[in-house]
Enzyme design. Structure first.
Site, PDB file in Angstrom:
ATOM      1  N   SER A  89       5.552  -1.937   5.943  1.00 55.41           N
ATOM      2  CA  SER A  89       6.487  -0.822   5.934  1.00 55.41           C
ATOM      3  C   SER A  89       6.294  -0.023   7.222  1.00 55.41           C
ATOM      4  CB  SER A  89       6.235   0.089   4.724  1.00 55.41           C
ATOM      5  OG  SER A  89       4.985   0.737   4.849  1.00 55.41           O
TER       6      SER A  89
ATOM      7  N   ILE B  18       0.848  -1.192   0.000  1.00 53.60           N
ATOM      8  CA  ILE B  18       0.000   0.000   0.000  1.00 53.60           C
ATOM      9  C   ILE B  18       0.880   1.237   0.000  1.00 53.60           C
ATOM     10  CG2 ILE B  18      -0.203  -0.059   2.520  1.00 53.60           C
ATOM     11  CD1 ILE B  18      -2.991   1.210   2.193  1.00 53.60           C
TER      12      ILE B  18
ATOM     13  N   ARG C 138      -5.202  13.174   3.476  1.00 53.15           N
ATOM     14  CA  ARG C 138      -6.611  13.080   3.060  1.00 53.15           C
ATOM     15  C   ARG C 138      -7.291  11.806   3.555  1.00 53.15           C
ATOM     16  NH1 ARG C 138      -7.146  15.407  -3.078  1.00 53.15           N
ATOM     17  NH2 ARG C 138      -5.603  17.094  -2.960  1.00 53.15           N
TER      18      ARG C 138
ATOM     19  N   LEU D 153      -6.551   8.828   2.842  1.00 48.56           N
ATOM     20  CA  LEU D 153      -6.662   7.846   1.757  1.00 48.56           C
ATOM     21  C   LEU D 153      -6.138   6.485   2.172  1.00 48.56           C
ATOM     22  CD1 LEU D 153      -5.683  10.018  -1.349  1.00 48.56           C
ATOM     23  CD2 LEU D 153      -7.951   9.335  -0.577  1.00 48.56           C
ATOM     24  N   GLY D 154      -5.165   6.468   3.086  1.00 48.53           N
ATOM     25  CA  GLY D 154      -4.689   5.186   3.595  1.00 48.53           C
ATOM     26  C   GLY D 154      -5.805   4.435   4.292  1.00 48.53           C
TER      27      GLY D 154
ATOM     28  N   GLU E 205      -0.187  -8.329   4.044  1.00 48.07           N
ATOM     29  CA  GLU E 205       1.021  -9.146   3.990  1.00 48.07           C
ATOM     30  C   GLU E 205       2.094  -8.522   4.882  1.00 48.07           C
ATOM     31  OE1 GLU E 205       4.427 -10.462   0.692  1.00 48.07           O
ATOM     32  OE2 GLU E 205       2.481  -9.681   0.047  1.00 48.07           O
TER      33      GLU E 205
ATOM     34  N   GLN F  60      -1.186  12.711   1.321  1.00 44.40           N
ATOM     35  CA  GLN F  60      -1.171  11.890   2.525  1.00 44.40           C
ATOM     36  C   GLN F  60      -1.934  12.478   3.707  1.00 44.40           C
ATOM     37  OE1 GLN F  60       2.839  10.643   3.363  1.00 44.40           O
ATOM     38  NE2 GLN F  60       2.799   9.094   1.760  1.00 44.40           N
TER      39      GLN F  60
END
Length: 322
Positions: A217, A180, A189, A191-192, A213, A187
């Site tokens: 990160s 992702i 907003r 959106l993640g 998975e 970043q």
């Protein structure tokens, strides 16, 4: 395993990227943009005369390229501003985006893009994302993945702002997300959260307990723990678990669709998971039950000023599964 295959570098090798009209600094290195001379971009290197390839020396500097020009619609790249301007005038993805719409609201659209059908687009997308990810990412075997790309409007045009990938051939782990990335300008907003939520919507539709998975990160781990914690806090304080006194980790996992280990990670991050000695074994520290503390959750919500009302972002008509 040869890490160079994934483009992993200890230091940044491209200083800045210009994507459309935006310019910003990279976060991590990626050697896969370049040929073996660590100087020439790969698509140019492949056309160099073999004699020139032998005499070009590797650059000792950490920065191999000051600025990389990237198309904000298809992610093709060059080190020449004139070439990028020419490309932008005719990029087909500026007017017709790849894939099929799977989610749409008043601000954003998520499109499912098959790696097997849009190989070059998804390869270039992965290459670009690696500049902002500190973990390995797929680059060449994109035909085994679906990509869910979130679009928002920039200057009146739908523009990709981030994505997640999902492996088609599922293994024992049943991962609902492989990689992702939300690009730096977008970043703030949420959106993640949108992409993570959507990945779980897909899992619920399939009737499976799933998750991302691993390893995640650095930013992915922060995003996931925050998402799991908010979701659980909402359910325990205002949702289905509000009046339940006894519940198991397995029951929480089956309702939320989160893996048991992810449920435990989130509860521990809120300091809301307590060990209580069993009454019939008061002297045995190895025998205990787990207690979920709603008080600790309330303190976590208040201390971090968490807005649980903004958690749910999907309605019955926004997600398109077929």
């Amino acid at each position: 395993m040869n890490e160079n295959f994934y483009g992993v570098l200890e230091t940044r090798n491209i200083d800045r990227v210009q994507v459309g009209d935006l310019e910003y600094q990279t976060w991590y290195g990626n050697s896969l943009y370049f040929g073996n001379d660590c100087k020439t971009l790969g698509y140019k290197y492949s056309h160099l005369d073999s004699r020139l390839k032998k005499v070009v020396k590797k650059q000792p500097s950490d920065i191999w390229l000051d600025k990389l020009y990237v198309c904000g619609h298809c992610f093709k790249y060059t080190d020449e501003s004139e070439s990028m301007e020419e490309h932008r005038q005719c990029c087909k993805y500026a007017t017709k985006q790849p894939g099929r719409v799977k989610y749409k609201d008043s601000q954003y659209t998520i499109r499912k893009v098959k790696g097997s059908r849009h190989e070059l687009f998804t390869q270039c997308l992965c290459l670009f994302a690696k500049l902002f990810l500190d973990s390995k990412s797929i680059f060449f075997s994109v035909e085994n993945f679906d990509f869910y790309v979130v679009y928002g409007e920039v200057d009146g045009r739908p523009t990709p702002m981030g994505y997640f990938s999902k492996e088609i051939l599922q293994c024992f782990d049943e991962n609902n997300l492989g990689c992702i990335c939300v690009f730096p300008p977008y970043q703030n907003r949420k959106l993640g959260t949108l992409l993570i939520s959507f990945s779980y919507e897909l899992s619920r539709y399939q009737g499976i307990i799933s998750g991302p998975e691993h390893p995640l990160s650095t930013f992915g781990k922060v995003s996931y723990i925050n998402f799991w914690s908010k979701y659980l806090a909402h359910e325990f304080l205002y949702g289905r678990f509000r009046y339940i006194e006894n519940i198991t980790i397995d029951e929480i996992a089956r309702y939320t669709g989160f893996r048991q280990e992810d449920v435990v990670t989130a509860l521990e991050s809120m300091h809301a998971l307590r060990k209580v000695p069993l009454q019939d074994s008061p002297g045995d520290s190895n025998k205990f039950s787990l207690l979920v503390s709603k008080t600790a959750m309330e303190q976590w919500v208040t201390g971090k000023n968490v807005n649980l009302e903004s958690l749910r972002i999907f309605d019955d008509h926004a997600v398109i599964f077929e």
